[in-house]
Design a protein around this motif. Structure first.
Motif, PDB file in Angstrom:
ATOM      1  N   ALA A  37       1.061  -1.303   0.036  1.00 45.39           N
ATOM      2  CA  ALA A  37      -0.159   0.311   0.363  1.00 45.39           C
ATOM      3  C   ALA A  37       1.362   0.766   0.347  1.00 45.39           C
ATOM      4  CB  ALA A  37      -1.287   0.104   1.158  1.00 45.39           C
ATOM      5  N   THR A  38       0.207   2.861  -0.283  1.00 42.73           N
ATOM      6  CA  THR A  38       0.734   3.406  -0.612  1.00 42.73           C
ATOM      7  C   THR A  38      -0.487   4.958   0.067  1.00 42.73           C
ATOM      8  OG1 THR A  38       0.546   4.314  -3.190  1.00 42.73           O
ATOM      9  CG2 THR A  38       2.292   2.838  -2.599  1.00 42.73           C
ATOM     10  N   GLU A  39       0.342   5.756  -0.267  1.00 43.60           N
ATOM     11  CA  GLU A  39      -0.648   6.520   0.347  1.00 43.60           C
ATOM     12  C   GLU A  39      -1.548   6.770  -0.799  1.00 43.60           C
ATOM     13  OE1 GLU A  39       1.339  10.688   1.130  1.00 43.60           O
ATOM     14  OE2 GLU A  39       2.272   9.661   2.526  1.00 43.60           O
ATOM     15  N   THR A  40      -1.695   7.244  -2.036  1.00 42.12           N
ATOM     16  CA  THR A  40      -2.353   7.190  -3.361  1.00 42.12           C
ATOM     17  C   THR A  40      -3.602   5.945  -3.947  1.00 42.12           C
ATOM     18  OG1 THR A  40      -0.516   6.884  -4.581  1.00 42.12           O
ATOM     19  CG2 THR A  40      -1.014   8.706  -3.777  1.00 42.12           C
ATOM     20  N   ASN A  41      -2.198   4.651  -3.116  1.00 39.93           N
ATOM     21  CA  ASN A  41      -3.291   3.313  -3.875  1.00 39.93           C
ATOM     22  C   ASN A  41      -3.475   1.862  -2.380  1.00 39.93           C
ATOM     23  OD1 ASN A  41      -3.807   0.895  -4.822  1.00 39.93           O
ATOM     24  ND2 ASN A  41      -2.458   1.018  -6.755  1.00 39.93           N
ATOM     25  N   LEU A  42      -4.470   1.449  -1.590  1.00 40.83           N
ATOM     26  CA  LEU A  42      -4.491   1.121  -0.687  1.00 40.83           C
ATOM     27  C   LEU A  42      -4.290  -0.688  -1.366  1.00 40.83           C
ATOM     28  CD1 LEU A  42      -7.073   2.275   1.403  1.00 40.83           C
ATOM     29  CD2 LEU A  42      -4.400   2.089   1.595  1.00 40.83           C
ATOM     30  N   SER A  84      -2.940  -4.141  -1.704  1.00 38.67           N
ATOM     31  CA  SER A  84      -1.284  -4.793  -1.206  1.00 38.67           C
ATOM     32  C   SER A  84      -1.696  -6.568  -0.777  1.00 38.67           C
ATOM     33  CB  SER A  84      -1.667  -4.091  -0.056  1.00 38.67           C
ATOM     34  OG  SER A  84      -0.314  -4.295   1.040  1.00 38.67           O
ATOM     35  N   LYS A 141      -6.802  -1.291   4.811  1.00 41.76           N
ATOM     36  CA  LYS A 141      -5.934  -1.304   5.372  1.00 41.76           C
ATOM     37  C   LYS A 141      -5.043  -2.693   5.736  1.00 41.76           C
ATOM     38  CE  LYS A 141      -6.167   2.932   7.054  1.00 41.76           C
ATOM     39  NZ  LYS A 141      -5.855   4.404   8.055  1.00 41.76           N
ATOM     40  N   GLU A 142      -4.026  -2.757   5.525  1.00 47.02           N
ATOM     41  CA  GLU A 142      -2.770  -3.631   5.714  1.00 47.02           C
ATOM     42  C   GLU A 142      -3.032  -4.551   6.636  1.00 47.02           C
ATOM     43  OE1 GLU A 142       0.863  -2.811   2.339  1.00 47.02           O
ATOM     44  OE2 GLU A 142       1.053  -1.971   4.231  1.00 47.02           O
TER      45      GLU A 142
END
Length: 722
Positions: free
Chosen positions: A520-525, A527, A612-613
């Protein structure tokens, strides 16, 4: 959960400063044969001996480098502080009574609130003490300045007898700064106090490893640790509790010979067979690799419940007798080792599960309890009263088959069980002192050193003249902090060169697009820890296919934690090294019987952080999951269905029904917070097949006509559809 383990605790004890023994430095020679003037703790030991605070062993030694136990520490500290150890209040510890030699000292210190016990109302007098714990005791003396000697040791390291003597001597000197530096005349030296050990006492040090699983690259560190232990300890046995085979490329390429070369150089006294030693039984060569391993070993093997007689590859290598003159490269029911004039019996046991989780072929296994009783009787008939069971049956594994705790409770006469098989990390010896009906029995110590050469287990045991354990201390040495032995690195080099070459070998599968492993990144969850991935699907499909070959039950689904998938596979020709990088932890495949309700609860844990992860996010093979991430955690599962192969249709899980699923051993034991799986494991509903996860993935990739690089809709968040 709060840690209930309270060790030596600090408290106000101002009165202690004035009760300390007045001591003076001495120049007289140490009275102990193993404490030379060059020893780092010579002065402290000599000083406390002259003051009548410490004593040694019946053989005239002090064993300064042996780890000190909690009971011994209490006795030395109470003696230094001149405490009354006769008129004391019972501290009411479950494992200490007035008959214990340390009872008075412990009670006196507890009365002053200098020390305390554990949350389960035990004191564990035979457990070793760390420098951090000792620092807490010394800090309870308000007038005591900081001790220079204490700065030389890590808080987590165990305290040796010599180190404790030095610290106490320094503390007492600081508490009595006015003491004149006079030498004690030889004629005025006090008589040697009564020894701490009963007549006929014998101390043995056991070094042990288990489930090394072809980690030949880690053996140079083990060699260093073993050498260091042998340099500081007397009467040392070095034992291997099985499963040297399978798990890395070293085994795939060399079938045990790489490991054997290094194990021989390290030097072992005995080894028992693990179930994985029988992995090649169904190959065209049968157990030839195992027979060659035995023949080439510079140590004997012990196995009382394993019968090799029907397999001609072991002709001349196997006898079902106990030998007092064992030969290297031979298999015995048990052996007798004579150490410093004392006889120690060692017999072996291999889990009967080997029939189901390996390929033993013509090799047969008999009941472990019956064979253990025969072995103990044989030793006792030979006058041997110190007996070690070297086992590969599991510390607390499936009670319907075999485990070490049940062995200890069912078979009297076993003093030590050095175990393996379930990869348990026993930081300290586990004591069994009751039988199957709860009656008191002589203590049996159980030890195990986890897995993959991560630790060297150490156990120091003192026996009385009748062979009963009277004192013990044990710990695991973290081999990750140990330097490699240069000679073994050189010995490993040609094997390692071949492995490096194989790592770059192409497996025969080419992909045109990457098998992604997103995070995950700030713009793409998106994962691997929160979403279905093509790579996760391939892994679980391979697990499911492999598991079904090892049971008559229907395996309804396979589960893989996202946190265990560590890398993508780039486009192009896939190499062995890339496959291993995806699943680098050496996990093994396990079968688990679990209810529909437990599986639903597990998926709630898997989805607790969605979208979220979560490292415990479960990828699925053979099933479909729908969930709603907009709902409250714990109530997110909408549906779980598995593919009924008989009808070709997906069927909903039923809460009350029991299903067989496949997963990795880490998850099956409750890793990532799957408490319901931990419960299943504790209840014996898990069977570790011991099959390497990366090898399963490689086989699955090779079996595919087309490698899909996109997800299939196995795990769907209905909240995203709204």
């Amino acid at each position: 959960m709060e840690n209930k383990r309270n060790k030596f605790l600090t408290a106000t004890a101002a009165a202690l400063a004035v009760t300390a023994v007045a001591i003076a430095p001495v120049s007289a020679a140490s009275p102990f044969s193993d404490v030379k003037e060059s020893h780092a703790d010579y002065e402290g030991i000599s000083t406390l001996y002259t003051a009548g605070i410490i004593s040694g062993f019946p053989d005239g030694t002090f064993k300064p480098d042996t780890n000190v136990t909690r009971g011994q520490a209490a006795k030395m500290i109470a003696g230094a502080l001149k405490l009354d150890t006769k008129e004391v209040v019972n501290p009411n510890f479950k494992d200490i009574d007035a008959a214990n030699p340390y009872y008075g000292s412990i009670a006196a210190l507890v009365g002053l609130k200098v020390i305390s016990g554990y949350g389960d109302n035990t004191f564990r007098p035979n457990q070793t003490i760390t420098h951090g714990d000792l620092a807490k005791i010394l800090s309870s003396i308000p007038t005591l300045p900081e001790l220079e000697s204490a700065k030389n040791h890590e808080a987590s390291k165990s305290v040796t007898r010599g180190q404790l003597a030095t610290l106490i001597a320094e503390a007492l000197t600081k508490l009595n700064p006015e003491t004149p530096e006079t030498e004690t005349p030889e004629t005025e030296k006090p008589e040697k106090p009564e020894t701490e050990k009963p007549e006929g006492a014998f101390t043995l040090s056991v070094l042990h490893v288990n489930d090394t699983h072809a980690r030949a690259n880690e053996l140079p560190k083990l060699a260093t640790a073993v050498k260091e232990q042998r340099e500081t300890k007397k009467n040392v046995l070095t034992l291997h509790a099985g499963d040297a085979f399978s798990g890395t490329l070293y085994f795939n390429e060399f079938h045990g010979q790489a490991d054997l070369a290094l194990l021989n150089e390290i030097g072992f006294d005995a080894m028992v067979f693990g179930n994985h030693e029988f992995d090649l039984g169904s190959s065209p060569e049968g157990h030839q690799a195992l027979a060659d391993f035995v023949k080439g070993a510079k140590f004997p093997f012990v196995d009382a419940n394993t019968d090799f007689s029907a397999d001609d590859k072991f002709t001349g290598l196997f006898t079902d007798l106990v030998s007092s003159e064992p030969e290297n490269g031979k298999i015995y029911s048990g052996i007798v080792k004579e150490i410093d004039g004392e006889k120690v019996g060692i017999f072996g046991l291999t889990t009967e599960e080997t029939l189901d989780i390996a390929s033993p072929g013509k090799v047969k296994f008999t009941n472990y309890i019956e064979e253990a009783k025969k072995a103990v009787a044989a030793f006792e008939g030979m006058g041997v009263n110190k007996i070690i069971a070297l086992t590969h049956i599991g510390y607390n594994d499936n009670p319907n088959v075999d485990n070490d705790i049940l062995l200890a409770k069912n078979v009297p006469g076993i003093d030590i069980i050095v175990g393996g098989h379930d990869h348990t990390k026993l930081d300290e010896p586990f004591v069994v002192d009751t039988n199957t009906v709860g009656e008191a029995k002589d203590a049996t110590l159980i030890v195990q050193a986890n897995e993959y050469v991560k630790y060297l287990g150490t156990l120091d045991v003192t026996f009385d003249g009748k062979g009963v354990v009277t004192e013990y201390g044990g710990e695991l040495i973290d081999l990750g902090k140990v330097a490699e032995d240069a000679a073994l690195v050189k010995l490993l080099a040609p094997y390692k060169a071949k492995i490096d070459e194989v790592n770059n070998k192409e497996i025969g599968v080419k992909i045109t697009e990457e098998l992604a492993n997103p995070r995950a990144t700030e713009t793409n969850l998106d994962s691997v820890r929160s979403n279905e991935t093509a790579l996760g699907n391939i892994i679980t499909d391979g697990m499911l296919a492999k598991a079904q070959k090892y049971t008559d039950k229907t395996v309804v689904m396979a589960l893989q934690n996202g946190g265990g998938i560590r890398a993508a596979i780039p486009a192009g020709n896939i190499t062995v090294g890339q496959v291993i990088t995806v699943l680098p932890f050496g996990n093994t495949l396990a079968l688990m019987d679990t209810t529909g309700a437990e599986l639903k609860a597990a998926f709630e844990v898997s989805l607790k952080n969605a979208p979220k992860e979560n490292g415990g996010f479960l990828h699925i093979g053979g099933a479909k999951l729908q969930y709603d991430s907009s709902k409250e955690a714990g109530s997110r599962v909408v549906s779980i269905e598995y593919l009924d192969k008989a009808t070709g249709k997906y069927v909903a899980l039923e809460d009350a029904k029991t299903y067989t699923v496949a997963t990795n051993a880490f998850t099956a034991k409750g890793g990532d917070g799957f408490d319901m799986f931990a419960k299943a494991y504790e209840e014996g509903r898990v069977t570790d097949l011991g099959l390497s996860d990366w090898e399963n993935l490689q086989e699955q990739l090779l079996s595919l006509k087309e490698v899909k690089t996109t997800a299939e809709g196995r795990i769907v968040d209905v909240a995203k559809k709204q």
